[in-house]
Scaffold this motif. Structure first.
Motif, short mmCIF file in Angstrom:
data_model
loop_
_atom_site.label_atom_id
_atom_site.label_comp_id
_atom_site.label_asym_id
_atom_site.label_seq_id
_atom_site.Cartn_x
_atom_site.Cartn_y
_atom_site.Cartn_z
N ALA A 1 -14.66 23.16 40.08
CA ALA A 1 -14.50 23.40 38.63
C ALA A 1 -13.39 22.53 38.05
CB ALA A 1 -14.21 24.88 38.38
N VAL A 2 -12.26 22.45 38.75
CA VAL A 2 -11.14 21.64 38.25
C VAL A 2 -11.50 20.16 38.28
CG1 VAL A 2 -8.74 20.99 38.64
CG2 VAL A 2 -9.43 23.39 38.85
N ILE A 3 -12.20 19.72 39.32
CA ILE A 3 -12.63 18.32 39.38
C ILE A 3 -13.51 18.00 38.16
CG2 ILE A 3 -14.11 16.68 40.60
CD1 ILE A 3 -13.12 17.88 43.22
N TRP B 1 -6.72 28.72 34.17
CA TRP B 1 -7.75 29.28 35.04
C TRP B 1 -7.15 29.81 36.34
CZ3 TRP B 1 -11.75 24.65 34.92
CH2 TRP B 1 -12.22 24.50 33.62
N ILE B 2 -6.14 29.08 36.84
CA ILE B 2 -5.60 29.38 38.17
C ILE B 2 -4.40 30.31 38.12
CG2 ILE B 2 -4.54 28.32 40.22
CD1 ILE B 2 -6.18 25.76 39.48
N TRP B 3 -3.47 30.02 37.20
CA TRP B 3 -2.19 30.75 37.18
C TRP B 3 -1.99 31.65 35.95
CZ3 TRP B 3 0.92 25.73 38.54
CH2 TRP B 3 0.83 25.50 39.92
N GLY B 4 -2.80 31.46 34.94
CA GLY B 4 -2.57 32.19 33.69
C GLY B 4 -3.48 33.39 33.49
N GLY B 5 -4.19 33.80 34.54
CA GLY B 5 -5.08 34.96 34.40
C GLY B 5 -6.49 34.59 34.01
N GLY B 6 -6.86 33.30 34.11
CA GLY B 6 -8.20 32.85 33.74
C GLY B 6 -9.25 33.23 34.77
N TRP B 7 -10.44 32.67 34.59
CA TRP B 7 -11.60 33.13 35.37
C TRP B 7 -11.46 32.87 36.86
CZ3 TRP B 7 -15.11 29.77 37.87
CH2 TRP B 7 -14.94 28.41 37.62
N LEU B 8 -10.82 31.80 37.27
CA LEU B 8 -10.63 31.56 38.70
C LEU B 8 -9.65 32.56 39.30
CD1 LEU B 8 -10.53 27.65 39.00
CD2 LEU B 8 -12.30 29.21 39.82
N ALA B 9 -8.58 32.84 38.58
CA ALA B 9 -7.62 33.84 39.07
C ALA B 9 -8.29 35.20 39.21
CB ALA B 9 -6.44 33.93 38.11
N GLN B 10 -9.18 35.53 38.29
CA GLN B 10 -9.87 36.81 38.34
C GLN B 10 -10.82 36.90 39.52
OE1 GLN B 10 -11.69 37.31 34.47
NE2 GLN B 10 -9.76 36.89 33.40
N MET B 11 -11.30 35.73 39.99
CA MET B 11 -12.20 35.71 41.15
C MET B 11 -11.45 35.74 42.48
SD MET B 11 -15.16 32.96 40.07
CE MET B 11 -16.01 33.24 41.62
N GLY B 12 -10.12 35.57 42.42
CA GLY B 12 -9.33 35.57 43.64
C GLY B 12 -9.00 34.18 44.18
N PHE B 13 -9.18 33.16 43.37
CA PHE B 13 -8.83 31.79 43.79
C PHE B 13 -7.33 31.71 44.06
CE2 PHE B 13 -7.51 27.43 42.72
CZ PHE B 13 -8.32 26.69 43.57
N ALA C 1 1.20 26.97 44.90
CA ALA C 1 2.15 26.12 44.17
C ALA C 1 1.51 24.88 43.57
CB ALA C 1 3.30 25.70 45.10
N GLY C 2 0.19 24.70 43.73
CA GLY C 2 -0.44 23.64 42.95
C GLY C 2 -1.14 22.52 43.67
N SER C 3 -1.71 22.72 44.86
CA SER C 3 -2.51 21.67 45.49
C SER C 3 -3.63 21.22 44.56
CB SER C 3 -3.11 22.15 46.81
OG SER C 3 -2.14 22.26 47.82
N THR C 4 -4.26 22.20 43.91
CA THR C 4 -5.33 21.89 42.96
C THR C 4 -4.80 21.82 41.53
OG1 THR C 4 -7.13 22.77 44.29
CG2 THR C 4 -7.44 22.79 41.92
N ALA C 5 -4.05 22.84 41.13
CA ALA C 5 -3.60 22.94 39.73
C ALA C 5 -2.78 21.73 39.31
CB ALA C 5 -2.79 24.22 39.54
N VAL C 6 -1.94 21.22 40.20
CA VAL C 6 -1.06 20.10 39.88
C VAL C 6 -1.56 18.80 40.51
CG1 VAL C 6 1.28 19.17 40.06
CG2 VAL C 6 0.93 21.62 39.63
N HIS C 7 -1.65 18.79 41.83
CA HIS C 7 -1.89 17.52 42.54
C HIS C 7 -3.32 17.02 42.41
CE1 HIS C 7 2.12 17.39 44.17
NE2 HIS C 7 2.02 18.70 44.38
N MET C 8 -4.28 17.88 42.63
CA MET C 8 -5.65 17.41 42.48
C MET C 8 -5.97 17.07 41.03
SD MET C 8 -9.24 19.10 43.71
CE MET C 8 -9.51 19.85 42.09
N CYS C 9 -5.39 17.81 40.12
CA CYS C 9 -5.56 17.49 38.70
C CYS C 9 -5.08 16.07 38.42
CB CYS C 9 -4.78 18.49 37.84
SG CYS C 9 -4.78 18.13 36.07
N GLY C 10 -3.89 15.74 38.91
CA GLY C 10 -3.37 14.38 38.73
C GLY C 10 -4.17 13.36 39.50
#
Length: 572
Positions: free
Chosen positions: A362-364, A142-154, A158-167
């Motif tokens: 969304a990620v939460i 969603w964030i780095w691979g061209g998904g819907w969040l990336a398309q919205m401009g999220f 380097a991953g505050s949400t994609a990596v750290h908040m996910c964990g």
């Protein structure tokens, strides 16, 4: 496609640095927990990466980067497809694959600390497989691979949400379902401090992580070609370091005010909080923005950890939820505030902030729902939590048949070196209490000698603060006491008037502190002289000066010569 040597080297160096973060996490988690679980935690951090690597190659990478679909990239087992459209300029697919693999492993390993000391090893391995196989790759797409969040401009550089908040969210769900450690909460629900066994290891882990974060953030440019990119990389190093340093200082000040002393472990968490928070916007903010993000992270980590522990009653031994979950979310949202181009503070309006908020929410939701399913299934099938007996004994011995992670480490021998004199062994003559056998003892030459040999044998045991050892040893030697047994021990007792805190929790139980235990058996030297000397040297007038215990001894036997009683205590 032609490859760029400098870009490829930059990505590979970044991959190596991010991989080394596994060592940092392992040290932080080990140091902030008890020694009886050290081996188990090391094993979990090792297996996070080892299990995640083949699974991310098998399916995760394809889900994340195998297409531009709104929800998932695509199914590409073993990474056999064409990824030309997503590869950084001049970087070959293998370099990009390993770079993304180590980021996936970082998300997985965050959970280990929050679930430490009471999780079954097999269940943890299965969780680690699940997050690497599909949970992290889907939200990552969603964030780095061209998904819907990336398309919205999220924006999450380097991953505050994609990596750290996910964990961090996975850590919260796991710790909640798992339940607190035995003894963590009292009958009235009050939080009890369970001290980690080595702040030294914890600090080492933080320094390793801080160092590696320059690769985590800086090398996420995945390029060092062009003036704009080169400048950006330098700026990222500056903002990353400034946010971490600001959060560290601010956390120290906050804990100093709240707990009356600067809290070491919480300040270490503050460093990580600043690093996590700046990770999303390190490329878009200037040093001023980094300062305020780091400052905000300090407040979030201190009050967030307290909130999770005291209000939500979720036992998180290392603060993973506060550091990675809360600070990851706050840092991502503040990117929408402090981004130089488009941020709220620079006249960009609320659009970027709203997109950042949506992405965080969304990620939460995704991670919370999927991890609840995974942990619940594990709980009701093979079991998620170790038994009470296993937890009490420690997971090292019950899960890994490891008696101690610190086997063969000898205690430190105190010498005169602490006071500046030449280092030499302390004279130690151990007293052995034995039954008095009826064998005849050597005949005394006269009545005085007989009286001396018939003198009472007395054992004096002193437990006191380490810093008083050298002066006490010198004074005891001066009055004629030469044989001593010295042991490092952990002393505990009720110390009225002392209010101590550990990670924001008042330490109400008996606190175990490093002490010296010195034992002597005397006959020729008057016992009162030994006691008076010890009292004079050890006294400071403060709580914790120590205790002196006096025992009668039936006999002493010198093994080398066979001498007993008074004779056994006289020289060599």
């Amino acid at each position: 496609m032609s490859f760029s040597a400098v870009n490829t080297i930059w990505v590979l160096v970044g991959a190596a640095l991010v991989f080394f973060m596994q060592a940092g996490f392992a040290m932080v988690e080990t140091g902030f927990t008890r020694a009886k679980n050290a081996g188990n935690i090391i094993m979990k951090n090792l297996m996070d990466f080892a299990i995640g690597t083949p699974l991310f190659w098998l399916m995760g990478f394809g889900l994340m980067f195998g297409g531009t679909g709104a929800l998932i990239g695509g199914f590409d087992p073993l990474v056999l497809g064409d990824y030309t459209q997503v590869l950084p300029e001049g970087v070959p697919l293998p370099a990009f694959l390993i770079f993304q693999t180590v980021f996936c492993a970082t998300a997985a390993t965050i959970v280990s600390g929050a679930m430490a000391e009471r999780t079954k090893f097999i269940s943890y391995c299965i969780y680690s497989a699940a997050i690497s196989l599909f949970i992290y790759p889907v939200s990552g797409h969603w964030i780095w691979g061209g998904g819907w969040l990336a398309q919205m401009g999220f924006h999450d550089f380097a991953g505050s949400t994609a990596v750290h908040m996910c964990g961090g969210v996975a850590a919260f769900v796991g710790a909640k379902i798992l339940g607190p450690r035995i003894g963590k909460y009292g009958a009235d629900g009050s939080s009890k401090a369970i001290l980690g066994h080595s702040l030294t290891l914890g600090a080492l882990g933080v320094f390793i992580l801080w160092f590696c974060w320059f690769g985590f953030n800086g090398c996420s440019t995945v390029s060092m070609t062009g003036d704009e990119t080169i400048y950006s990389a330098g700026n990222i190093f500056v903002t990353t370091n400034l946010a971490a340093a600001t959060a560290t200082v601010a956390t120290m000040v906050i804990t100093w005010i709240r707990y009356k002393k600067p809290d070491v472990s919480m300040t270490l968490n503050g460093s990580l909080a600043g690093l996590v928070a700046i990770t999303a916007g390190c490329d878009l903010v200037n040093p001023m923005g980094a300062f305020f993000i780091g400052l905000a992270a300090a407040f979030v980590v201190v009050f967030g950890i307290e909130f999770v522990d005291k209000i939500l009653k979720v036992d998180d031994p290392v603060g993973a939820v506060g550091v990675h979950g809360l600070c990851g979310a706050v840092g991502t949202i503040l990117t929408g505030v402090f981004a130089v181009n488009g941020g709220l503070a620079y006249g960009g309006g609320f659009h970027m902030v709203s997109v950042q908020l949506l992405g965080v929410a969304a990620v939460i939701a995704w991670v919370a729902v999927t991890m609840t399913v995974v942990f619940s299934v594990l709980k009701h099938t093979i079991g998620l939590r170790a038994s009470a007996e296993e937890e009490t004994r420690g997971l090292d011995v019950t899960e890994h048949n490891l008696a101690s992670s610190y086997a063969d480490f000898m205690p430190m021998v105190f010498t005169g070196a602490e006071s500046g004199e030449a280092e030499k062994p302390v004279s130690v003559e151990k007293a052995v209490t034995v039954e008095h056998f009826p064998e005849e003892t050597p005949q005394a030459g006269d009545q005085t000698e007989k009286a001396a040999r018939a003198a009472e044998l007395t054992k004096v045991v002193m437990i006191f603060n380490q810093e008083r050892f050298v002066p006490l040893k010198e004074e005891l030697t001066r009055i004629g006491v030469s044989g001593m047994t010295i042991t490092q021990v952990m002393g505990g007792g009720t110390q009225k008037g002392h209010t101590n805190y550990y990670r924001g929790v008042k330490i109400e139980e008996v606190a175990l502190l490093p002490k010296i235990k010195l034992e002597v058996v005397v006959s020729k030297v008057p016992v009162r002289d030994v006691i008076d000397t010890a009292k004079r040297v050890l006294y400071t007038g403060r709580i914790g000066d120590g205790k002196i215990f006096v025992y009668d001894v039936r006999n002493v036997v010198k093994v080398r010569t066979g001498e007993e009683g008074y004779d056994a205590l006289q020289g060599e």
